[in-house]
Design an enzyme around this catalytic site. Structure first.
Site, PDB file in Angstrom:
ATOM      1  N   TYR A   1       6.700 -73.866 105.505  1.00 54.83           N
ATOM      2  CA  TYR A   1       7.152 -73.434 104.176  1.00 54.83           C
ATOM      3  C   TYR A   1       8.425 -74.181 103.775  1.00 54.83           C
ATOM      4  CZ  TYR A   1       8.749 -70.635 100.264  1.00 54.83           C
ATOM      5  OH  TYR A   1       9.189 -70.252  99.014  1.00 54.83           O
TER       6      TYR A   1
ATOM      7  N   SER B   1      12.552 -73.708  96.293  1.00 51.85           N
ATOM      8  CA  SER B   1      13.167 -72.497  96.860  1.00 51.85           C
ATOM      9  C   SER B   1      14.519 -72.928  97.423  1.00 51.85           C
ATOM     10  CB  SER B   1      12.281 -71.980  97.998  1.00 51.85           C
ATOM     11  OG  SER B   1      12.987 -71.055  98.799  1.00 51.85           O
TER      12      SER B   1
END
Ligand SMILES: NC(=O)c1ccc[n+]([C@@H]2O[C@H](COP(=O)([O-])OP(=O)(O)OC[C@H]3O[C@@H](n4cnc5c(N)ncnc54)[C@H](OP(=O)(O)O)[C@@H]3O)[C@@H](O)[C@H]2O)c1
Length: 262
Positions: free
Chosen positions: A152, A139
């Protein structure tokens, strides 16, 4: 031996879009996620539309024993995986100390451990069979620490660094390793990250998953190392390297908190 692209997280979002983009290019697929019914209907649809073979396997990647069973089946079966797409991923958001521990553990199991184990098992098989390709999905969160989405961001930083390192190590086995770093994408991902049912804000600049997948597949064909779809996202990935780290972490925290607090 028939060759397959193994895609985890193929029941929705970016993984599903990757499955469609690869089927369109004539690839046989092996789809993995938890939702068996979803996988079955996707397999039927893709087979009908593109005339490729689409297998599926329901597996909860947060459960190491279930993953072991799946890997054993792969090892003993006749199927050769020449492309591995590690797309399954989850997120939490909000204060770290307030998180349910089991959800945090699942995040680490799915985003880090299962991905790493699949690279190890499938990578060894690829090395024996003359090579292949691995695409790990990180990401743009990988490029900076992310207060209020701390695990995350850290998990995606792991995926980015691990993939870049593997790319160098596995070159001698003719295995090309790439890492996909999408920015905000129009999937169910954000709503799943919010434990209290509120929708986590996804920005107005979010991309459709089909666009992300098409960009990724084209970049894979050119063997790109780090694949960042969207010009804006490429800037966001670059900026943390230009500013001081104290500022980067403060700004990332503000941005995540604004999304969380909505
Ligand atoms: N959406 C974004 O803005 C964005 C941005 C950057 C990166 N990403 C990354 O892109 C990847 C895909 O996310 P997405 O946006 O497409 O979200 P999504 O639509 O929620 O897809 C997540 C996929 O992962 C699977 N999955 C989740 N937990 C699993 C488990 N325990 N075992 C097996 N499969 C599991 C889900 O399938 P089941 O529910 O059927 O198990 C689903 O297919 C993730 O790695 C995410 O971190 C997303």
């Amino acid at each position: 031996m028939t060759r397959y692209a193994l895609i985890t997280g193929a029941s929705s979002g970016i993984g599903l879009a990757m499955a469609e983009a690869l089927a369109r290019r004539g690839r046989n697929l092996l789809l993995v996620a938890r939702q068996r019914d979803r996988l079955e209907s996707i397999a039927i649809e893709l087979t009908q539309r593109f005339g490729v073979e689409v297998l599926f396997r329901a597996c909860d990647l947060s459960e190491p024993l279930r993953l072991s069973g799946f890997l054993l089946e792969l090892e003993e079966g006749e199927r050769q995986i020449d492309l591995l797409v590690n797309c399954a991923g989850i997120s939490t958001c909000g204060p770290f100390l307030g998180q349910d521990w089991m959800t945090e553990q699942d995040l680490i199991e799915v985003n880090i451990l299962a991905l790493t184990r699949l690279c190890h098992a499938v990578g060894n098989s690829m090395a024996l069979h003359g090579g292949g390709q691995i695409l790990n999905v990180a990401s743009i969160a990988a490029f900076q620490p992310g207060p209020w989405m701390s695990t995350y961001h850290a998990s995606k930083a792991y995926v980015l660094h691990f993939s870049e390192a593997l790319r160098i190590e596995l070159k001698k086995y003719a295995i090309n390793v790439s890492v996909l770093c999408p920015g905000p994408t129009q999937t169910a991902f954000f709503s799943k990250a919010q434990p209290d049912g509120k929708t986590l804000r996804s920005t107005s600049n979010s991309m459709p998953p089909e666009e992300v997948a098409l960009y990724a597949v084209r970049a894979l064909e050119r063997n790109r190392a780090i694949i960042i779809p969207g010009r804006r996202n490429r800037w966001i990935a670059l900026l943390p390297r230009l500013g001081p780290r104290w500022l980067v972490r403060i700004l990332a925290g503000r941005s995540n908190k604004a999304c969380y607090a909505r």
